[in-house]
Design an enzyme around this catalytic site. Structure first.
Site, PDB file in Angstrom:
ATOM      1  N   GLU A 180     -48.342 -31.000 -68.437  1.00 41.13           N
ATOM      2  CA  GLU A 180     -48.511 -32.205 -67.608  1.00 41.13           C
ATOM      3  C   GLU A 180     -47.296 -33.124 -67.711  1.00 41.13           C
ATOM      4  O   GLU A 180     -47.314 -34.244 -67.208  1.00 41.13           O
ATOM      5  CB  GLU A 180     -49.775 -32.963 -68.016  1.00 41.13           C
ATOM      6  CG  GLU A 180     -51.070 -32.303 -67.572  1.00 41.13           C
ATOM      7  CD  GLU A 180     -51.133 -32.043 -66.063  1.00 41.13           C
ATOM      8  OE1 GLU A 180     -50.746 -32.926 -65.286  1.00 41.13           O
ATOM      9  OE2 GLU A 180     -51.555 -30.942 -65.692  1.00 41.13           O
ATOM     10  N   PRO A 224     -40.811 -35.583 -61.776  1.00 41.75           N
ATOM     11  CA  PRO A 224     -41.092 -36.097 -60.432  1.00 41.75           C
ATOM     12  C   PRO A 224     -40.955 -37.620 -60.345  1.00 41.75           C
ATOM     13  O   PRO A 224     -40.795 -38.170 -59.256  1.00 41.75           O
ATOM     14  CB  PRO A 224     -42.550 -35.677 -60.173  1.00 41.75           C
ATOM     15  CG  PRO A 224     -42.860 -34.618 -61.171  1.00 41.75           C
ATOM     16  CD  PRO A 224     -41.952 -34.833 -62.336  1.00 41.75           C
ATOM     17  N   ARG A 227     -20.993 -25.479 -58.101  1.00 41.40           N
ATOM     18  CA  ARG A 227     -20.177 -25.136 -56.921  1.00 41.40           C
ATOM     19  C   ARG A 227     -19.193 -26.257 -56.540  1.00 41.40           C
ATOM     20  O   ARG A 227     -18.240 -26.013 -55.801  1.00 41.40           O
ATOM     21  CB  ARG A 227     -21.059 -24.731 -55.734  1.00 41.40           C
ATOM     22  CG  ARG A 227     -21.899 -25.827 -55.157  1.00 41.40           C
ATOM     23  CD  ARG A 227     -22.899 -25.267 -54.168  1.00 41.40           C
ATOM     24  NE  ARG A 227     -22.261 -24.664 -52.997  1.00 41.40           N
ATOM     25  CZ  ARG A 227     -21.727 -25.351 -51.998  1.00 41.40           C
ATOM     26  NH1 ARG A 227     -21.731 -26.677 -52.024  1.00 41.40           N
ATOM     27  NH2 ARG A 227     -21.190 -24.752 -50.966  1.00 41.40           N
ATOM     28  N   ASP A 247     -19.222 -29.503 -46.381  1.00 40.90           N
ATOM     29  CA  ASP A 247     -20.666 -29.294 -46.477  1.00 40.90           C
ATOM     30  C   ASP A 247     -21.473 -30.499 -46.006  1.00 40.90           C
ATOM     31  O   ASP A 247     -20.973 -31.625 -46.007  1.00 40.90           O
ATOM     32  CB  ASP A 247     -21.056 -29.043 -47.941  1.00 40.90           C
ATOM     33  CG  ASP A 247     -20.911 -27.573 -48.311  1.00 40.90           C
ATOM     34  OD1 ASP A 247     -20.915 -26.729 -47.405  1.00 40.90           O
ATOM     35  OD2 ASP A 247     -20.794 -27.291 -49.516  1.00 40.90           O
TER      36      ASP A 247
END
Ligand code: SAM
Length: 220
Positions: free
Chosen positions: A116, A89, A153, A168
């Site tokens: 953690e 994160p 992709r 896209d």
């Protein structure tokens, strides 16, 4: 061939998503190879311990540096050019342009955390840190699978129509795809916009661009 490696405590996590649809076809066509490396295989001792409690106290456990760094070294041995990415994160946000940049490499290695997270010293052994967004997953595996899917992709010859990836959302920075419609012409009283039935290609193109800009503005 593009080589992806995943360093994980849960290689089985990837079995199902890689055996469906586009990733499966890309693997079968020999465009990409995905290898999972079990971090626990690099842990020593009778219990093959990969985690330990944090210095300074606090809840939870952390991924220990020795097995993780040994797994990173194995990944670099197998693919000397590999670009090692830690999923965390605290990393830089992952987006379409990062996905495109990854396709230009010959190999990426995705390092998945659990518990953690990682002992901070492990950061010195990776090339970059990537976050999937401002939320906390229970492990790096779902994040790694998203990165893999987004990258696979975009590899040449993976999509049936090479145009689809170019059209896209986010190919043009900040610009979303336009709204799409298929049959039936009217669904529960909701009609397909007339312009799409008009056969006027130039008008359709203008309408699509306007709609794409409109929804991109609304979202920003
Ligand atoms: N204590 C960490 C924190 O608050 O930043 C969260 C650890 S999380 C429970 C366990 C692992 O999941 C992380 O080491 C990372 O590999 C992965 N992870 C969780 N959220 C993520 C995100 N938003 N992006 C990428 N990886 C994530």
């Amino acid at each position: 061939m593009f080589h992806a490696q995943v360093l994980t405590l849960f290689p089985e996590f990837f079995d199902s998503p890689l055996s469906c649809s586009i990733p499966r076809r890309a693997i079968e066509a020999g465009i990409v190879a995905v290898d999972c490396i079990q971090i626990r295989d690099f842990a020593t001792g009778r219990h093959r311990k990969v985690d330990d409690s944090p210095y300074g106290g606090g809840p939870g456990m952390l991924m220990k540096p020795e097995p993780v760094v040994a797994a990173i070294r194995e990944a670099r041995l197998r693919q000397p050019q590999t670009h090692v990415v830690m999923l965390t994160p605290s990393g830089a946000p992952f987006n379409q342009s990062r996905a495109l940049e990854f396709t230009e490499k010959s190999s990426i290695t995705l390092l998945c955390g659990r518990y953690e997270g990682f002992d901070e010293r492990i950061c010195d052994y990776v090339d970059e840190q990537i976050s999937l967004g401002d939320y906390v997953l229970s492990g790096g595996e779902p994040a790694a699978m998203c990165v893999l899917d987004a990258v696979i992709r975009l590899l040449p010859d993976v999509l049936g129509s090479p145009e689809s990836a170019v059209l896209d959302s986010f190919t043009e920075e900040g610009i979303l795809d336009w709204p799409h419609y298929t049959r039936p012409e009217v669904f529960e009283g909701k009609a397909v916009p007339d312009v799409l039935l008009s056969g006027h290609h130039a008008e359709i193109e203008v309408w699509r661009r306007e709609q794409a800009l409109l929804r991109s503005r609304r979202r920003s």
